[in-house]
Write a protein that holds these residues in place. Structure first.
Motif, PDB file in Angstrom:
ATOM      1  N   PRO A   1      -7.947  21.429 -40.587  1.00 36.33           N
ATOM      2  CA  PRO A   1      -9.276  21.057 -41.094  1.00 36.33           C
ATOM      3  C   PRO A   1      -9.923  22.189 -41.888  1.00 36.33           C
ATOM      4  CG  PRO A   1      -9.335  21.439 -38.721  1.00 36.33           C
ATOM      5  CD  PRO A   1      -7.895  21.475 -39.119  1.00 36.33           C
ATOM      6  N   ALA A   2     -10.251  21.895 -43.152  1.00 35.02           N
ATOM      7  CA  ALA A   2     -10.910  22.882 -44.003  1.00 35.02           C
ATOM      8  C   ALA A   2     -12.396  22.979 -43.654  1.00 35.02           C
ATOM      9  CB  ALA A   2     -10.752  22.481 -45.472  1.00 35.02           C
ATOM     10  N   ASP A   3     -12.955  24.147 -43.855  1.00 31.25           N
ATOM     11  CA  ASP A   3     -14.389  24.353 -43.651  1.00 31.25           C
ATOM     12  C   ASP A   3     -15.055  24.399 -45.023  1.00 31.25           C
ATOM     13  OD1 ASP A   3     -16.931  25.005 -42.972  1.00 31.25           O
ATOM     14  OD2 ASP A   3     -16.411  26.739 -41.734  1.00 31.25           O
ATOM     15  N   THR A   4     -15.623  23.265 -45.436  1.00 30.07           N
ATOM     16  CA  THR A   4     -16.248  23.164 -46.758  1.00 30.07           C
ATOM     17  C   THR A   4     -17.737  23.481 -46.718  1.00 30.07           C
ATOM     18  OG1 THR A   4     -16.796  20.815 -46.532  1.00 30.07           O
ATOM     19  CG2 THR A   4     -14.586  21.356 -47.360  1.00 30.07           C
TER      20      THR A   4
ATOM     21  N   LEU B   1     -14.688  16.082 -43.793  1.00 33.27           N
ATOM     22  CA  LEU B   1     -14.003  14.810 -43.561  1.00 33.27           C
ATOM     23  C   LEU B   1     -13.248  14.350 -44.802  1.00 33.27           C
ATOM     24  CD1 LEU B   1     -16.749  12.962 -41.479  1.00 33.27           C
ATOM     25  CD2 LEU B   1     -14.502  13.708 -40.646  1.00 33.27           C
ATOM     26  N   HIS B   2     -13.872  14.488 -45.949  1.00 27.59           N
ATOM     27  CA  HIS B   2     -13.186  14.091 -47.180  1.00 27.59           C
ATOM     28  C   HIS B   2     -11.993  15.008 -47.463  1.00 27.59           C
ATOM     29  CE1 HIS B   2     -15.412  10.703 -48.821  1.00 27.59           C
ATOM     30  NE2 HIS B   2     -16.528  11.259 -48.356  1.00 27.59           N
ATOM     31  N   ALA B   3     -12.136  16.296 -47.180  1.00 27.16           N
ATOM     32  CA  ALA B   3     -11.009  17.212 -47.367  1.00 27.16           C
ATOM     33  C   ALA B   3      -9.858  16.851 -46.440  1.00 27.16           C
ATOM     34  CB  ALA B   3     -11.462  18.654 -47.118  1.00 27.16           C
ATOM     35  N   LEU B   4     -10.205  16.406 -45.229  1.00 30.00           N
ATOM     36  CA  LEU B   4      -9.173  16.032 -44.258  1.00 30.00           C
ATOM     37  C   LEU B   4      -8.362  14.833 -44.757  1.00 30.00           C
ATOM     38  CD1 LEU B   4      -8.131  16.667 -41.340  1.00 30.00           C
ATOM     39  CD2 LEU B   4      -9.640  14.839 -40.573  1.00 30.00           C
TER      40      LEU B   4
ATOM     41  N   ARG C   1      -3.837  15.515 -33.573  1.00 29.65           N
ATOM     42  CA  ARG C   1      -4.616  14.978 -34.679  1.00 29.65           C
ATOM     43  C   ARG C   1      -6.068  14.725 -34.266  1.00 29.65           C
ATOM     44  NH1 ARG C   1       0.437  14.435 -35.104  1.00 29.65           N
ATOM     45  NH2 ARG C   1       1.530  14.153 -37.089  1.00 29.65           N
ATOM     46  N   ARG C   2      -6.265  14.235 -33.042  1.00 25.67           N
ATOM     47  CA  ARG C   2      -7.629  13.998 -32.572  1.00 25.67           C
ATOM     48  C   ARG C   2      -8.386  15.320 -32.435  1.00 25.67           C
ATOM     49  NH1 ARG C   2     -10.878  14.178 -28.358  1.00 25.67           N
ATOM     50  NH2 ARG C   2      -9.328  15.160 -27.019  1.00 25.67           N
ATOM     51  N   LEU C   3      -7.703  16.343 -31.944  1.00 25.47           N
ATOM     52  CA  LEU C   3      -8.365  17.625 -31.745  1.00 25.47           C
ATOM     53  C   LEU C   3      -8.744  18.277 -33.073  1.00 25.47           C
ATOM     54  CD1 LEU C   3      -6.292  19.054 -28.767  1.00 25.47           C
ATOM     55  CD2 LEU C   3      -8.620  18.153 -28.717  1.00 25.47           C
ATOM     56  N   ARG C   4      -7.967  18.033 -34.115  1.00 27.46           N
ATOM     57  CA  ARG C   4      -8.341  18.556 -35.427  1.00 27.46           C
ATOM     58  C   ARG C   4      -9.629  17.894 -35.915  1.00 27.46           C
ATOM     59  NH1 ARG C   4      -2.588  19.261 -38.733  1.00 27.46           N
ATOM     60  NH2 ARG C   4      -1.712  20.806 -37.309  1.00 27.46           N
ATOM     61  N   GLN C   5      -9.757  16.595 -35.658  1.00 28.65           N
ATOM     62  CA  GLN C   5     -10.994  15.923 -36.050  1.00 28.65           C
ATOM     63  C   GLN C   5     -12.166  16.389 -35.191  1.00 28.65           C
ATOM     64  OE1 GLN C   5     -10.896  11.777 -37.046  1.00 28.65           O
ATOM     65  NE2 GLN C   5      -8.690  11.802 -37.348  1.00 28.65           N
TER      66      GLN C   5
ATOM     67  N   ASP D   1     -10.815   3.864 -51.344  1.00 33.27           N
ATOM     68  CA  ASP D   1     -12.072   3.131 -51.162  1.00 33.27           C
ATOM     69  C   ASP D   1     -12.359   2.907 -49.678  1.00 33.27           C
ATOM     70  OD1 ASP D   1     -12.574   2.996 -53.849  1.00 33.27           O
ATOM     71  OD2 ASP D   1     -11.733   0.985 -54.105  1.00 33.27           O
ATOM     72  N   PHE D   2     -11.319   2.542 -48.926  1.00 31.14           N
ATOM     73  CA  PHE D   2     -11.509   2.335 -47.482  1.00 31.14           C
ATOM     74  C   PHE D   2     -11.915   3.640 -46.801  1.00 31.14           C
ATOM     75  CE2 PHE D   2      -9.572   2.835 -43.258  1.00 31.14           C
ATOM     76  CZ  PHE D   2     -10.334   1.910 -42.558  1.00 31.14           C
ATOM     77  N   LEU D   3     -11.237   4.735 -47.138  1.00 30.86           N
ATOM     78  CA  LEU D   3     -11.527   6.020 -46.498  1.00 30.86           C
ATOM     79  C   LEU D   3     -12.936   6.501 -46.839  1.00 30.86           C
ATOM     80  CD1 LEU D   3      -8.084   7.766 -47.031  1.00 30.86           C
ATOM     81  CD2 LEU D   3      -9.011   6.905 -44.868  1.00 30.86           C
TER      82      LEU D   3
END
Length: 227
Positions: free
Chosen positions: A96-99, A106-109, A150-154, A198-200
């Motif tokens: 996960p990037a820190d923007t 979230l968009h970077a992810l 994956r959950r922990l990254r979010q 579009d969905f994301l």
């Protein structure tokens, strides 16, 4: 005398090795190329035959490798399958990037995910999900190596947002970290619809962000606290 000195040197070396002063001889170096060949073959066989009918013999034949080489690396079919999926580029999730903002993070992810749905991988995941209730060992490994990382990254993104003040303290971060993958899974596996940009965008901007950042009602006595 030289023979005597040679014998003394050998004995001294043996004593040093026993004390751990000298490195012991190692076994044959593991072949990374063969590992990758076997992992790719496992996904091919899984997509073709499904988990229930998948055999190590079929993987060995597809990989053109000995079955013994497979079992030395992965003692069970479940371990091979989970490792193959965990190391597949089709299931990779970037760090996960820190923007500087939750929306940007979230968009970077999601921008780091594969751009196209892999039909073969969708068949693999559908078959794997169907097998989980029947194989507790497979389910436990899948959760540990595929789901939780994956959950922990979010969750890490959400924790940063709490620290920035974007998410109110006390928000249920565990449930929020399950939400995005749950909705992605439902769209892919139940609705059979693509995970497109579009969905994301809709998922992040219209569902995740409002739920994460909404103020906690003052009279909310039933709110679930974050863990």
């Amino acid at each position: 005398m030289s023979a005597r000195m040679h014998a003394d040197d050998v004995a001294a070396a043996g004593t040093a090795e026993e004390r751990g002063c000298l490195p012991r001889k190692r076994g044959r170096k593991r072949d990374d190329a063969l590992d990758q060949q076997i992992l790719e073959a496992a996904i091919d066989v899984l997509a073709r035959d499904g988990y229930e009918h998948m055999t190590m013999d079929a993987v060995a034949a597809t990989a053109r490798a000995g079955k013994g080489a497979i079992y030395r690396r992965w003692p069970s079919k479940a371990q091979l399958v989970v490792d193959a999926l965990a190391r597949s580029s089709a299931t990779e999730m970037p760090e996960p990037a820190d923007t500087g903002s939750l929306r940007g993070d979230l968009h970077a992810l999601v921008d780091g995910r594969p751009k196209k749905d892999d039909a073969r991988m969708l068949r693999v995941m559908a078959g794997l999900v169907a097998a989980l209730p029947l194989h507790p060992d497979l389910a436990a490994m899948a959760r540990e190596q595929l789901v939780e990382p994956r959950r922990l990254r979010q969750r890490a993104l959400l924790e940063r947002a709490v620290a920035r003040g974007e998410i109110p303290a006390g928000r249920d971060l565990d449930s929020l970290s399950h939400l995005m993958p749950a909705l992605v899974f439902y769209r892919q596996m139940v609705l059979a619809e693509p995970i497109d940009q579009d969905f994301l965008n809709h998922l992040i901007d219209q569902i995740i962000l409002p739920l994460a950042t909404a103020a906690v009602p003052a009279d909310s006595s039933s709110a679930i606290s974050g863990r």
